[in-house]
Motif scaffolding. Structure first.
Motif, PDB file in Angstrom:
ATOM      1  N   VAL A  93      24.240 -34.925 -23.737  1.00 58.61           N
ATOM      2  CA  VAL A  93      25.054 -33.730 -23.528  1.00 58.61           C
ATOM      3  C   VAL A  93      24.435 -32.806 -22.480  1.00 58.61           C
ATOM      4  N   LEU A  94      23.123 -32.881 -22.305  1.00 59.03           N
ATOM      5  CA  LEU A  94      22.509 -32.100 -21.234  1.00 59.03           C
ATOM      6  C   LEU A  94      22.953 -32.622 -19.868  1.00 59.03           C
ATOM      7  N   TRP A  95      23.148 -33.929 -19.767  1.00 63.10           N
ATOM      8  CA  TRP A  95      23.683 -34.486 -18.519  1.00 63.10           C
ATOM      9  C   TRP A  95      25.129 -34.051 -18.306  1.00 63.10           C
ATOM     10  N   LEU A  96      25.920 -34.017 -19.362  1.00 61.05           N
ATOM     11  CA  LEU A  96      27.296 -33.534 -19.227  1.00 61.05           C
ATOM     12  C   LEU A  96      27.294 -32.107 -18.687  1.00 61.05           C
ATOM     13  N   GLN A  97      26.396 -31.304 -19.232  1.00 68.05           N
ATOM     14  CA  GLN A  97      26.323 -29.906 -18.812  1.00 68.05           C
ATOM     15  C   GLN A  97      25.828 -29.769 -17.375  1.00 68.05           C
ATOM     16  N   LEU A  98      24.911 -30.629 -16.952  1.00 62.88           N
ATOM     17  CA  LEU A  98      24.469 -30.590 -15.559  1.00 62.88           C
ATOM     18  C   LEU A  98      25.642 -30.879 -14.624  1.00 62.88           C
ATOM     19  N   GLY A  99      26.415 -31.898 -14.944  1.00 63.11           N
ATOM     20  CA  GLY A  99      27.580 -32.209 -14.110  1.00 63.11           C
ATOM     21  C   GLY A  99      28.538 -31.040 -14.037  1.00 63.11           C
ATOM     22  N   LEU A 100      28.790 -30.401 -15.170  1.00 62.66           N
ATOM     23  CA  LEU A 100      29.680 -29.236 -15.180  1.00 62.66           C
ATOM     24  C   LEU A 100      29.078 -28.078 -14.395  1.00 62.66           C
ATOM     25  N   ALA A 101      27.764 -27.900 -14.479  1.00 63.28           N
ATOM     26  CA  ALA A 101      27.105 -26.840 -13.706  1.00 63.28           C
ATOM     27  C   ALA A 101      27.256 -27.089 -12.207  1.00 63.28           C
ATOM     28  N   LEU A 102      27.120 -28.344 -11.784  1.00 65.22           N
ATOM     29  CA  LEU A 102      27.283 -28.670 -10.365  1.00 65.22           C
ATOM     30  C   LEU A 102      28.713 -28.410  -9.903  1.00 65.22           C
ATOM     31  N   ASP A 103      29.635 -28.417 -10.827  1.00 67.68           N
ATOM     32  CA  ASP A 103      31.044 -28.174 -10.507  1.00 67.68           C
ATOM     33  C   ASP A 103      31.409 -26.694 -10.612  1.00 67.68           C
ATOM     34  N   LEU A 104      30.574 -25.912 -11.260  1.00 70.00           N
ATOM     35  CA  LEU A 104      30.886 -24.498 -11.491  1.00 70.00           C
ATOM     36  C   LEU A 104      29.838 -23.605 -10.829  1.00 70.00           C
ATOM     37  N   CYS A 105      28.820 -23.215 -11.574  1.00 70.02           N
ATOM     38  CA  CYS A 105      27.862 -22.229 -11.082  1.00 70.02           C
ATOM     39  C   CYS A 105      26.961 -22.757  -9.963  1.00 70.02           C
ATOM     40  N   LEU A 106      26.868 -24.051  -9.814  1.00 72.23           N
ATOM     41  CA  LEU A 106      26.069 -24.627  -8.723  1.00 72.23           C
ATOM     42  C   LEU A 106      26.939 -25.287  -7.660  1.00 72.23           C
ATOM     43  N   ALA A 107      28.217 -24.960  -7.639  1.00 73.48           N
ATOM     44  CA  ALA A 107      29.142 -25.565  -6.672  1.00 73.48           C
ATOM     45  C   ALA A 107      28.744 -25.259  -5.230  1.00 73.48           C
ATOM     46  N   TRP A 108      27.988 -24.202  -5.016  1.00 73.20           N
ATOM     47  CA  TRP A 108      27.528 -23.865  -3.675  1.00 73.20           C
ATOM     48  C   TRP A 108      26.622 -24.957  -3.090  1.00 73.20           C
ATOM     49  N   LEU A 109      26.093 -25.843  -3.947  1.00 71.79           N
ATOM     50  CA  LEU A 109      25.273 -26.959  -3.460  1.00 71.79           C
ATOM     51  C   LEU A 109      26.127 -28.076  -2.842  1.00 71.79           C
ATOM     52  N   ARG A 110      27.406 -28.125  -3.169  1.00 67.55           N
ATOM     53  CA  ARG A 110      28.272 -29.223  -2.727  1.00 67.55           C
ATOM     54  C   ARG A 110      28.213 -29.483  -1.221  1.00 67.55           C
ATOM     55  N   PRO A 111      28.366 -28.472  -0.375  1.00 64.39           N
ATOM     56  CA  PRO A 111      28.321 -28.758   1.068  1.00 64.39           C
ATOM     57  C   PRO A 111      26.897 -28.808   1.632  1.00 64.39           C
ATOM     58  N   ARG A 112      25.910 -28.741   0.779  1.00 68.23           N
ATOM     59  CA  ARG A 112      24.512 -28.692   1.207  1.00 68.23           C
ATOM     60  C   ARG A 112      23.701 -29.807   0.537  1.00 68.23           C
ATOM     61  N   PRO A 113      23.873 -31.050   0.979  1.00 63.69           N
ATOM     62  CA  PRO A 113      23.193 -32.163   0.287  1.00 63.69           C
ATOM     63  C   PRO A 113      21.672 -32.060   0.282  1.00 63.69           C
ATOM     64  N   TRP A 114      21.084 -31.499   1.314  1.00 65.58           N
ATOM     65  CA  TRP A 114      19.626 -31.373   1.332  1.00 65.58           C
ATOM     66  C   TRP A 114      19.152 -30.375   0.278  1.00 65.58           C
ATOM     67  N   LEU A 115      19.916 -29.297   0.112  1.00 64.49           N
ATOM     68  CA  LEU A 115      19.560 -28.347  -0.939  1.00 64.49           C
ATOM     69  C   LEU A 115      19.782 -28.950  -2.326  1.00 64.49           C
ATOM     70  N   ALA A 116      20.833 -29.753  -2.467  1.00 60.46           N
ATOM     71  CA  ALA A 116      21.081 -30.430  -3.748  1.00 60.46           C
ATOM     72  C   ALA A 116      19.918 -31.370  -4.074  1.00 60.46           C
ATOM     73  N   MET A 117      19.448 -32.080  -3.052  1.00 59.53           N
ATOM     74  CA  MET A 117      18.312 -32.983  -3.248  1.00 59.53           C
ATOM     75  C   MET A 117      17.064 -32.184  -3.629  1.00 59.53           C
ATOM     76  N   LEU A 118      16.835 -31.069  -2.941  1.00 59.77           N
ATOM     77  CA  LEU A 118      15.681 -30.224  -3.234  1.00 59.77           C
ATOM     78  C   LEU A 118      15.784 -29.617  -4.633  1.00 59.77           C
ATOM     79  N   PHE A 119      17.001 -29.223  -5.022  1.00 57.80           N
ATOM     80  CA  PHE A 119      17.239 -28.696  -6.374  1.00 57.80           C
ATOM     81  C   PHE A 119      16.821 -29.735  -7.418  1.00 57.80           C
ATOM     82  N   GLY A 120      17.238 -30.979  -7.237  1.00 54.85           N
ATOM     83  CA  GLY A 120      16.870 -32.039  -8.169  1.00 54.85           C
ATOM     84  C   GLY A 120      15.380 -32.318  -8.156  1.00 54.85           C
ATOM     85  N   LEU A 121      14.814 -32.410  -6.969  1.00 56.32           N
ATOM     86  CA  LEU A 121      13.399 -32.725  -6.811  1.00 56.32           C
ATOM     87  C   LEU A 121      12.499 -31.684  -7.474  1.00 56.32           C
ATOM     88  N   LEU A 122      12.838 -30.409  -7.285  1.00 59.15           N
ATOM     89  CA  LEU A 122      11.976 -29.340  -7.782  1.00 59.15           C
ATOM     90  C   LEU A 122      12.378 -28.794  -9.141  1.00 59.15           C
TER      91      LEU A 122
END
Length: 172
Positions: A93-122
């Motif tokens: 369920v934490l993975w479900l919530q991560l996906g929903l977060a990427l679609d909602l409060c973290l949607a700003w990462l969508r057009p920024r793949p390098w930042l999305a990668m950095l978000f995951g890495l760090l």
């Protein structure tokens, strides 16, 4: 998506992490499943087809990542399946919530793949190492190895989740 709803989801998402991990570390893994119901309801309200698709994709990617970490000996979950190598439902369920977060409060990462990668890495290693600290999971190869493995896995998984769910988020 309204700013209020995104802020509410961000707060609930973080609270649900604690509500899942802390009880799991105390041998109460089902508490986390119950705690996620309001989070998923807030995220899905008025946009169920998209939310269900995002959760399905997140579940598959998350299960694959956690299985790779578990079967490689990097992580182990007390009470998990296959001798703890496959993550338990509270982790799913934490993975479900991560996906929903990427679609909602973290949607700003969508057009920024390098930042999305950095978000995951760090970002992800702290969550997993927090799970170790609370006793919800183990790091058989050590915390440093787990942190590196999780960071690398999420550096791939977060942009992948964004790519696989790339249709624009609903505007409700």
């Amino acid at each position: 998506m309204s700013l209020k709803r995104n802020i509410l989801y961000a707060v609930l998402w973080q609270l649900a992490w604690f509500a899942a991990v802390i009880p799991a570390g105390k041998g109460l893994p089902w508490v986390g499943l119950l705690a996620t119901i309001p989070v998923i309801l807030v995220a899905g309200w008025g946009r169920w087809p998209r939310a269900l698709m995002v959760m399905a994709v997140s579940f598959v990617v998350g299960l694959a990542v956690d299985a790779a970490l578990g079967f490689s000996g990097m992580s182990n979950y007390p009470g998990g399946m296959f001798d703890g190598r496959l993550s338990p439902p509270w982790m799913w369920v934490l993975w479900l919530q991560l996906g929903l977060a990427l679609d909602l409060c973290l949607a700003w990462l969508r057009p920024r793949p390098w930042l999305a990668m950095l978000f995951g890495l760090l970002g992800a290693p702290g969550a997993y190492l927090g799970g170790v600290a609370f006793g919800a999971m183990l790091a058989p190869q050590g915390k440093v190895a787990l942190g590196i493995a999780v960071g690398l896995a999420y550096a791939i998984a977060v942009p992948l989740l964004i790519r696989l769910t790339r249709c624009p988020p609903s505007s409700s």
